[in-house]
Design a protein around this motif. Structure first.
Motif: not given
Length: 300
Positions: A222, A24, A226
């Motif tokens: 992002m 990430f 997630l």
């Protein structure tokens, strides 16, 4: 030691989380650079369209307006600034800025020695002109710079003296129109030469707009990553419990029961994978153990 004390499910989730966090962070850094570059390209694309538009205004002024107004430059008491391409382009751009898409854009023809001091290049802009002069192959410069009002992203292109008609006002004071000398004086805007780079054509936009576009895209992407990760973890956990943890727990309970003497218990073999092979091996071990115990009981 800590991992050894964890059960299989939490241990797997912890390792998966560590891998995801590393990925990430790396993905975030890479995406940040890519999205910032994309935002710059979008702003640059708009800026280049505006530069082309301003160049069209400049060309129209020098081709159509100058021939009409030039005779008045020696007769009028004050100079007519509309005959100057830079003035026309700057004034037109001020009107363009009244529309929402371009309200934060700024335009300037930063000149080393301008007639109108409004166009005077500051030290940063003078350095840009100097770079264009030193390398004739450089046709565009862009980047960020700090101003009292904040950081801006700029795009700059060189401006050179391309027409002989420009030298009427910029060669020497004695050749300049009388109205020009009366309005601006004889100290600035002279000694220009044909094909010399004398200015940098700049369009700038507050850097916050560029960076905000990149940040918004980054947060969105992002967030999607997630959400996808959490969904994948949920699916993997379900499959892990169903295919691995639950069968292993059943075998553990059966093994405990067999160890207490309940030889009728069987290790359930519900698949042909490694878990199934393990169950079959335990069943063979139980059978061997049962035979050995029977033989031992007969001897006694």
């Amino acid at each position: 030691m800590f991992l050894q004390r964890l059960k299989l499910g939490p241990k797997f989730n912890l390792l998966l989380a560590l891998v995801f966090i590393g990925g990430f962070i790396i993905s975030g850094l890479a995406l940040s650079n890519v999205l910032e570059s994309r935002a710059k390209n979008e702003v640059t694309s708009k800026a280049l369209i505006l530069i082309q538009t301003m160049n069209s205004v400049r060309d129209y002024t020098s081709t159509n307006l100058q021939p009409l107004l030039n005779p008045r430059l020696d007769t009028d008491s004050t100079f007519i600034p509309e005959t100057v391409p830079a003035y026309s382009a700057t004034e037109v751009f001020q009107r363009v800025r009244k529309t929402d898409p371009y309200k934060d854009f700024f335009y300037k023809e930063a000149t080393l020695d301008p007639t109108n001091l409004r166009d005077k290049a500051d030290s940063f802009e003078a350095d840009l002109v100097d770079k264009f002069r030193k390398d004739s192959n450089t046709k565009e410069l862009s980047g960020f710079r700090d101003l009292p009002g904040g950081q801006v992203f700029y795009i700059a292109r060189p401006l050179s003296v391309q027409k002989e008609s420009c030298l009427r006002c910029h060669s020497t004071p004695d050749k300049a129109p009388r109205s020009q000398i009366a309005t601006y004086g004889a100290e600035n805007g002279f000694n220009w030469k044909l094909n010399d780079i004398v200015a940098a054509q700049l369009i700038s936009v507050p850097a916050e707009e560029v960076l905000n576009n990149a940040r918004q895209s980054l947060v969105m992407i992002m967030s999607i990553l997630l959400a996808v990760f959490l969904a994948i973890v949920a699916v993997i956990n379900y499959l892990l419990k169903r295919s691995v943890i639950h069968p292993i727990r059943q075998m553990a309970r059966t093994a405990e029961s067999v160890s207490m003497g309940h030889m009728e218990e069987e290790f359930r073999q519900t698949s042909r994978d490694e878990i199934g092979a393990l169950a079959a091996a335990f069943n063979r071990m139980k059978s061997s153990l049962e035979i050995s115990m029977n033989l031992l009981n007969k001897k006694h």
